[in-house]
Write an enzyme that holds these catalytic residues in place. Structure first.
Site, mmCIF file in Angstrom:
data_model
loop_
_atom_site.group_PDB
_atom_site.id
_atom_site.type_symbol
_atom_site.label_atom_id
_atom_site.label_comp_id
_atom_site.label_asym_id
_atom_site.label_seq_id
_atom_site.Cartn_x
_atom_site.Cartn_y
_atom_site.Cartn_z
ATOM 1 C CD GLU A 233 -1.224 -2.488 -7.526
ATOM 2 O OE1 GLU A 233 -2.447 -2.660 -7.683
ATOM 3 O OE2 GLU A 233 -0.407 -2.522 -8.472
ATOM 4 C CB CYS A 267 -8.502 -3.423 -3.018
ATOM 5 S SG CYS A 267 -7.718 -4.833 -3.806
HETATM 6 P P1 NAD Z 1 -3.814 2.528 4.814
HETATM 7 O O1 NAD Z 1 -3.524 3.469 3.712
HETATM 8 O O2 NAD Z 1 -4.410 3.070 6.052
HETATM 9 O O3 NAD Z 1 -2.468 1.790 5.297
HETATM 10 C C1 NAD Z 1 -1.640 1.118 4.382
HETATM 11 C C2 NAD Z 1 -0.214 1.142 4.908
HETATM 12 O O4 NAD Z 1 0.228 2.491 5.029
HETATM 13 C C3 NAD Z 1 -0.063 0.524 6.307
HETATM 14 O O5 NAD Z 1 1.147 -0.184 6.348
HETATM 15 C C4 NAD Z 1 -0.065 1.718 7.225
HETATM 16 O O6 NAD Z 1 0.666 1.467 8.391
HETATM 17 C C5 NAD Z 1 0.596 2.797 6.374
HETATM 18 N N1 NAD Z 1 0.093 4.155 6.670
HETATM 19 C C6 NAD Z 1 -1.122 4.506 7.135
HETATM 20 N N2 NAD Z 1 -1.228 5.860 7.214
HETATM 21 C C7 NAD Z 1 -0.058 6.355 6.785
HETATM 22 C C8 NAD Z 1 0.450 7.688 6.608
HETATM 23 N N3 NAD Z 1 -0.263 8.764 6.914
HETATM 24 N N4 NAD Z 1 1.693 7.823 6.097
HETATM 25 C C9 NAD Z 1 2.433 6.743 5.763
HETATM 26 N N5 NAD Z 1 2.002 5.477 5.909
HETATM 27 C C10 NAD Z 1 0.790 5.277 6.428
HETATM 28 O O7 NAD Z 1 -4.670 1.350 4.193
HETATM 29 P P2 NAD Z 1 -5.293 0.123 4.964
HETATM 30 O O8 NAD Z 1 -6.438 0.643 5.763
HETATM 31 O O9 NAD Z 1 -4.233 -0.654 5.655
HETATM 32 O O10 NAD Z 1 -5.812 -0.788 3.770
HETATM 33 C C11 NAD Z 1 -7.052 -0.620 3.186
HETATM 34 C C12 NAD Z 1 -6.932 0.126 1.883
HETATM 35 O O11 NAD Z 1 -6.027 -0.541 1.026
HETATM 36 C C13 NAD Z 1 -8.251 0.174 1.122
HETATM 37 O O12 NAD Z 1 -8.417 1.435 0.557
HETATM 38 C C14 NAD Z 1 -8.072 -0.883 0.056
HETATM 39 O O13 NAD Z 1 -8.888 -0.704 -1.070
HETATM 40 C C15 NAD Z 1 -6.618 -0.728 -0.255
HETATM 41 N N6 NAD Z 1 -6.102 -1.934 -0.890
HETATM 42 C C16 NAD Z 1 -5.756 -1.905 -2.218
HETATM 43 C C17 NAD Z 1 -5.328 -3.056 -2.860
HETATM 44 C C18 NAD Z 1 -4.947 -3.073 -4.330
HETATM 45 O O14 NAD Z 1 -4.323 -4.039 -4.745
HETATM 46 N N7 NAD Z 1 -5.273 -2.069 -5.110
HETATM 47 C C19 NAD Z 1 -5.265 -4.250 -2.144
HETATM 48 C C20 NAD Z 1 -5.643 -4.240 -0.812
HETATM 49 C C21 NAD Z 1 -6.039 -3.080 -0.189
#
Ligand code: NAD
Length: 508
Positions: A233, A267
């Site tokens: 997602e 998102c």
């Molecule tokens: P992110 O990708 O930075 O982090 C998400 C999760 O992944 C966190 O738990 C983080 O600790 C982990 N993570 C971060 N970098 C990583 C890596 N290199 N390897 C493995 N795990 C890692 O995202 P965010 O900044 O926490 O959230 C914002 C993003 O999420 C935005 O792009 C938003 O659009 C998206 N989002 C999507 C939905 C949906 O339902 N489609 C809902 C909410 C947020």
């Protein structure tokens, strides 16, 4: 650093410190989860639902407290914590309490005539251990909704909340204990990418990830080595298309809410606003007037809270500056006080600017105009993302027609964001916005092993298609094939099929 700090984005204070999970602890959590699964999967659906209810009751007993925890860790205003994190979680628990039993009943399927006497169905079993990785923007609901769906389907869970909002991980752990869930059914691990990597290496049966596109790709790449199914997602760049016949006052309010709710860190935020040319001037004037009335701050009477991370503030600022450099016009000033980023309206945006092509995830509404609905559709589809979209028109039939032409996972007509909160509607994106759907019955099936079952009563010693083959059998099968594929009256066809079936049966 071994310690993970939860920081209040408004005060900068350290709320709490947590121990990061070591990779070995993550591996142990998955092993423990697998062990717990052996018992959990045997529990009746009815009993599983009782646990969901206990989780719901626990949340209901602590509404103010949990909303405050979410607000302190994210900087969002309290009303948004209650409305966008706590409320949807409760709605989805109630939905799965009510529907899980029915959704997981075996589903009957047709059996072809040629497979005489057979009975077909799909059955649903749990997958096993689900690894859930969640983001910081709606840290509670985006952890809890996949979690309760996975549990309802009979799985056990190892969950990693965002390292930006570790109090939510701790809160989930507490809720599960207080709701009396058996040990090991839900385990929380804390940390960042090392923890995620260890979680994937421990080979859970599925990874459910919510977060950015770049992280999603990394997770899918690592999971692919073990062929672990992933649901992603991811981000969005959602278009809002306003046609000239729209209720302009409503559309102005909708754009403002869609663009600036949760300080634009949604998102499915409105990230591209397309206005039909003839109404653009009036729309922008009204929008500017209304945006100036918004209250920015941490109080209960404020509309726009703080942004959660300073990195995100820099990212939003950079996109705005680059857009202005390329010719976009600032209709409201850039004003940032601590982590409070005042909403920004930009006109004269173009698709050459990053602000119209890459996710912003902040309180910015970049605006473009279009002449015809066809041009509006073309602009909306000109994106690498496909999460949500909205169409604004009094002609809802036309709105529905346009909805079919948009390349997106979800659409709303004359409203924004709310569709994600409908528990019965599957939610998920296309293109860079992700893979898979959750919510609704689909959500439950995506956490289930769907097994297709065909039953034969086993009375005959042989089936027609089995050995031995003969010329006579070949001719008989050819006749069956011809009869099956002939376009003729159903009664005549039925008679002919029975005749050929009898002939084939004799050959057994
Ligand atoms: P992110 O990708 O930075 O982090 C998400 C999760 O992944 C966190 O738990 C983080 O600790 C982990 N993570 C971060 N970098 C990583 C890596 N290199 N390897 C493995 N795990 C890692 O995202 P965010 O900044 O926490 O959230 C914002 C993003 O999420 C935005 O792009 C938003 O659009 C998206 N989002 C999507 C939905 C949906 O339902 N489609 C809902 C909410 C947020």
């Amino acid at each position: 650093m071994e310690i993970l700090q939860a920081i209040n984005p408004i005060t900068g204070d350290v709320i709490e410190e947590y121990q990061r999970s070591h990779p070995e602890e993550v591996t142990k959590a998955v092993i423990n989860s697998r062990r717990s699964f052996e018992n959990w999967k045997k529990i009746s659906i009815d009993k599983r639902i009782k646990y969901l209810k206990a989780i719901r009751n626990n949340i209901m007993d602590h509404l103010d407290e949990y909303a405050t925890i979410v607000s302190e860790d994210t900087g969002k205003v309290l009303t948004e914590s209650l409305m966008s994190d706590i409320l949807p979680t409760l709605e989805f628990i109630r939905y799965y309490e009510k529907n899980t039993e029915n959704f997981l009943k075996p589903k009957k399927r047709d059996t072809p005539f040629g497979f005489q006497g057979g009975k077909s169905s799909i059955t649903y079993q749990p997958l096993g251990v689900i690894g859930i990785i969640s983001p910081w923007n709606f840290p509670f609901q985006l952890s809890m909704i996949p979690l309760i769906t996975a549990l309802a389907a009979g799985n056990t869970v190892v969950i990693k909340a965002s390292n930006e909002t570790p109090t939510i991980g701790a809160l989930i752990e507490r809720i599960m204990i207080e709701a009396g869930l058996p040990q090991g059914v839900v385990q929380v691990v804390q940390g960042g990418r090392d923890v995620v990597s260890a979680l994937i290496e421990a080979k859970p049966n599925k990874i459910f990830f919510t977060g950015s596109v770049s992280t999603g790709k990394k997770i899918m790449e690592q999971a692919s080595k073990h062929l672990i199914p992933v649901e992603l997602e991811l981000g969005g760049k959602d278009p809002m298309i306003v046609l000239k016949d729209a209720n302009i006052d409503r559309a102005v309010e909708g754009a403002m809410y869609g663009g600036f709710a949760n300080t634009g860190q949604v998102c499915i935020s409105v990230e591209r606003l397309y206005l039909q040319e003839s109404i653009a001037e009036e729309f922008i004037k009204k929008l500017k007037y209304r945006v100036n009335k918004l209250n920015i701050g941490p109080g209960k009477n404020d509309d726009i809270g703080a942004m959660t991370t300073s990195d995100q503030i820099l990212h939003v600022q950079k996109q705005i500056h680059n857009a202005v450099k390329m010719g976009a016009r600032l209709e409201t000033p850039i004003k940032i006080e601590k982590n409070f980023f005042h909403p920004v309206i930009l006109t004269e945006a173009t698709h050459d600017m990053e602000i119209m092509t890459e996710e912003t995830f902040g309180p910015v509404l970049p605006i473009m105009t279009f002449q015809t609905p066809e041009e509006g559709i073309r602009l909306a589809n000109d994106s690498d993302y496909g999460l949500n979209a909205s169409i604004w028109t009094k002609d809802t039939k036309l709105g529905e027609k346009i909805a079919k032409e948009l390349i997106t996972g979800n659409v709303m007509i004359n409203d924004v964001l709310k569709n994600v909160g409908n528990p019965d509607l599957p939610f998920g994106g296309t293109k860079n916005s992700g893979i898979g759907k959750y919510h609704g019955p689909e959500g439950l099936y995506n956490f289930s092993l769907e097994t297709s079952v065909m039953v034969n009563k086993g009375k005959n010693n042989k089936e027609v298609n089995w050995f031995p083959y003969s010329e006579e059998k070949y001719e008989g099968l050819k006749e069956l094939l011809k009869t099956l594929n002939e376009d003729q009256n159903i009664i005549k066809k039925g008679g002919a099929l029975l005749k050929v079936a009898k002939r084939l049966k004799k050959m057994n």
